[in-house]
Design a protein around this motif. Structure first.
Motif, PDB file in Angstrom:
ATOM      1  N   VAL A  12       0.701  -1.082   0.082  1.00  0.00           N
ATOM      2  CA  VAL A  12      -0.186  -0.137  -0.273  1.00  0.00           C
ATOM      3  C   VAL A  12       1.123   1.422   0.156  1.00  0.00           C
ATOM      4  CG1 VAL A  12      -0.178   0.021   2.734  1.00  0.00           C
ATOM      5  CG2 VAL A  12      -2.098   1.484   0.995  1.00  0.00           C
ATOM      6  N   GLN A  13       0.441   2.305  -0.874  1.00  0.00           N
ATOM      7  CA  GLN A  13       1.052   3.596  -0.685  1.00  0.00           C
ATOM      8  C   GLN A  13       0.785   4.024   0.942  1.00  0.00           C
ATOM      9  OE1 GLN A  13      -0.170   5.395  -4.081  1.00  0.00           O
ATOM     10  NE2 GLN A  13       1.422   5.097  -5.338  1.00  0.00           N
ATOM     11  N   ALA A  14       1.836   5.044   1.325  1.00  0.00           N
ATOM     12  CA  ALA A  14       2.180   5.757   2.326  1.00  0.00           C
ATOM     13  C   ALA A  14       0.502   6.793   1.962  1.00  0.00           C
ATOM     14  CB  ALA A  14       3.178   6.347   2.340  1.00  0.00           C
ATOM     15  N   GLY A  15       0.210   6.460   3.738  1.00  0.00           N
ATOM     16  CA  GLY A  15      -1.246   7.276   4.069  1.00  0.00           C
ATOM     17  C   GLY A  15      -2.607   6.376   3.475  1.00  0.00           C
ATOM     18  N   GLY A  16      -2.485   5.154   3.220  1.00  0.00           N
ATOM     19  CA  GLY A  16      -3.682   4.494   2.710  1.00  0.00           C
ATOM     20  C   GLY A  16      -3.482   3.530   3.859  1.00  0.00           C
ATOM     21  N   SER A  17      -5.004   2.661   3.417  1.00  0.00           N
ATOM     22  CA  SER A  17      -4.864   1.958   4.820  1.00  0.00           C
ATOM     23  C   SER A  17      -5.140   0.177   4.248  1.00  0.00           C
ATOM     24  CB  SER A  17      -6.374   2.031   4.684  1.00  0.00           C
ATOM     25  OG  SER A  17      -6.785   3.968   5.919  1.00  0.00           O
ATOM     26  N   LEU A  18      -4.904  -0.542   5.544  1.00  0.00           N
ATOM     27  CA  LEU A  18      -5.191  -1.848   5.178  1.00  0.00           C
ATOM     28  C   LEU A  18      -5.953  -2.703   6.486  1.00  0.00           C
ATOM     29  CD1 LEU A  18      -1.588  -3.768   4.087  1.00  0.00           C
ATOM     30  CD2 LEU A  18      -4.163  -3.377   2.837  1.00  0.00           C
TER      31      LEU A  18
END
Length: 121
Positions: A12-18
């Motif tokens: 995931v890119q920085a700032g994203g969520s999982l």
């Protein structure tokens, strides 16, 4: 005996969520405290979050700072870790654990095999 299987990791890119999931099998899942830990390359495994069997109590590592949320669904024998505002330094293998105490964990508790979370900048 409790068997734990984590899922939901990925890139995931920085700032994203999982959202990580940990499915438990075996008896008496609801009587265990559940925790999430992580281990980055070259570092020791560290505590992230835990939740009591009653769902009434949670605790987090200081570095979480409101970005991660632990929850559990005893009917589904599953515990979750919502990861928001991810940073590259959050890259690690995330492990699920089941134990008797929410605030005391050891190698003798039950552990999953881990799920990789990679955060790109």
């Amino acid at each position: 005996q409790v068997q734990l299987v984590e899922s939901g990791g990925g890139l995931v890119q920085a700032g994203g969520s999982l959202r990580l999931s940990c499915a438990a099998s075996g008896r008496a899942f609801s009587s265990y405290a559940m925790g999430w830990f992580r281990q980055a390359p070259g570092k020791e495994r560290e505590f992230v979050a835990a939740i009591s069997w009653s769902v009434g109590s949670t605790n987090y590592a200081d570095f979480v700072k409101g970005r991660f949320t632990i929850s559990r669904d005893n009917a589904k024998n599953t515990v979750y870790l919502q990861l928001n505002s991810l940073k590259p330094e959050n890259t690690a293998v995330y492990y699920c654990a089941a134990g008797a105490l929410q605030t005391v964990w050891s190698r003798d508790d039950y552990w999953g095999q881990g799920t990789q979370v990679t955060v790109s900048s």
